[in-house]
Write a protein that holds these residues in place. Sequence first.
Motif, short mmCIF file in Angstrom:
data_model
loop_
_atom_site.label_atom_id
_atom_site.label_comp_id
_atom_site.label_asym_id
_atom_site.label_seq_id
_atom_site.Cartn_x
_atom_site.Cartn_y
_atom_site.Cartn_z
N GLU A 242 35.77 9.48 -39.07
CA GLU A 242 34.56 10.02 -38.95
C GLU A 242 33.98 11.12 -39.96
O GLU A 242 33.02 10.91 -40.73
CB GLU A 242 34.18 10.59 -37.46
N ALA A 243 35.15 11.96 -40.23
CA ALA A 243 35.00 12.85 -41.35
C ALA A 243 35.02 12.46 -42.77
O ALA A 243 34.13 12.86 -43.44
CB ALA A 243 36.20 14.01 -41.12
N ARG A 250 27.29 8.98 -45.11
CA ARG A 250 26.94 8.10 -44.11
C ARG A 250 26.82 8.74 -42.83
O ARG A 250 27.37 9.76 -42.65
CB ARG A 250 28.22 7.08 -43.95
N ASP A 251 25.83 8.27 -42.19
CA ASP A 251 25.27 8.88 -40.96
C ASP A 251 25.54 7.80 -39.43
O ASP A 251 25.13 8.33 -38.38
CB ASP A 251 23.89 9.41 -40.75
N GLY A 272 31.87 9.13 -27.87
CA GLY A 272 30.44 9.33 -28.29
C GLY A 272 29.96 7.86 -28.81
O GLY A 272 28.75 7.75 -29.34
N PHE A 273 30.59 6.91 -28.89
CA PHE A 273 30.33 5.56 -29.33
C PHE A 273 29.27 4.83 -28.41
O PHE A 273 29.66 4.98 -27.03
CB PHE A 273 31.32 4.65 -29.51
N GLN A 274 28.31 4.04 -28.50
CA GLN A 274 27.46 3.61 -27.66
C GLN A 274 27.42 2.17 -28.00
O GLN A 274 27.38 1.51 -29.13
CB GLN A 274 25.86 4.07 -28.01
N ARG A 292 26.64 7.84 -34.02
CA ARG A 292 25.91 8.76 -35.11
C ARG A 292 26.52 9.98 -35.24
O ARG A 292 27.29 10.52 -34.63
CB ARG A 292 24.32 9.40 -34.49
N ILE A 293 26.75 10.18 -36.65
CA ILE A 293 27.68 11.14 -37.20
C ILE A 293 26.78 12.15 -37.93
O ILE A 293 25.75 11.90 -38.59
CB ILE A 293 29.08 10.58 -37.80
N THR A 294 27.65 13.51 -38.29
CA THR A 294 26.77 14.45 -38.79
C THR A 294 27.45 14.38 -40.20
O THR A 294 28.85 14.69 -40.36
CB THR A 294 26.80 15.60 -38.06
#
Length: 299
Positions: A242-243, A250-251, A272-274, A292-294
Motif C-alpha cells: 500500500e505504501a 495511486r489512490d 479496510g478492503f471493500q 482507497r489509500i492515502t
Amino acid sequence: MDATQIDHVRRFTRTVTERVGVLHEHYLGRERPVGEARLLWEIGERGQDVRRLRERLGLDSGYVSRLLRSLERDGLVTVEPRPQDRRVRTVKLTEAGRAERATLDRRSDELAGSLLAPLNTVQRARLVAAMAEVDRLLTAATVTLDAVDPGHPDAQHCLRAYFTELQERFETGFDPARSLLPNAGDLRPPHGLFLVARLHGEPIGCAGLKLPAGAPPEIKRMWVAPHARGLGVARRLLAELEARAAEHGRDVLRLDTNKALTAAIALYHSYGFQEVAAFNDEPYAHHWFEKRITRPPSE
C-alpha cells in the motif's frame, strides 16, 4: 513507541540476561561463553552450513569464524567444504561435541526448572504463557521484507509453494496457465515490484504489486508459509505494498481472491478492503476488492 515502552523493554532485557546467566563467561558452568554454547546447539546432530548459521543467529562472518575456530581447537566440531560446492563450508559435531551438547541440554533443563521452581502452579502457567507470547512477538519482529527480482531463488521458492497450496485448496485445482497471473516483467520496476519476507534468512512469504499505466495497482501472488502464519506477515506485506502504491501517486488498490481462501478474505476485510464488482476475468476469482489509500504528504 514511547519512552515508557522503551524503558520496559530495556528492563526486561536486563532481567532476562541476568537470570539466565548469559553475563557469565562460563555459561551453565561450562568452559565456554554463551555464543559457543549456542552454536553447538544450533549445529545439531546433522550439522549446518556456516552461512546458514550466520543468518539464523544474525552474526557477522568474522565473529562466527572465531567461535568455530575455538570449538575446533577444543575438538568439538569439524569445519569442511561441502563436496558438491567447495565454496560452502559445513560444520559438524564430533563425538566430543555431541557429548558437550548433551551436557548443555541437561544443564539448560536444570536452569529452566530453577526459574519455575520458586513459583506456584498459577504463576508458572502465567510465566510460560507470557514467554510464549514474547517468543511469538520477537519472532515477528525478526521478519524482514525485501524487494527482489521475481526470478530470485527465494521468490521462486515462495511461488512454487504458493501454486502448490492453491492446487491443494481450490475445488478445481490450480493451473497457472489458466490464471491471469502477471508475467515477471509486470512485477519489476517500473511496472511493479515483488516482495519476499524472510525469517532468519529463510523465505517465508511473498507478494507482488502491479503498477499498470492508466489503471489501479493490483496486489498479486500473496502467500505466507503455514508455519509463519499468525506473525502478522501478511498484514505487513499489505501495508508495504500500500505504501509503495501511494508513493507512486495511486489512490486505489485492488486484489482478487478465491472463495476457498477464507482467512485471506477475512484479512482483506479487516484491513479496510471493500468488495466490489469484478474488474477482471480471473477464472479462479470469486471475490474482488478495492481499498482507497492515502498518498504521502508532499515535502
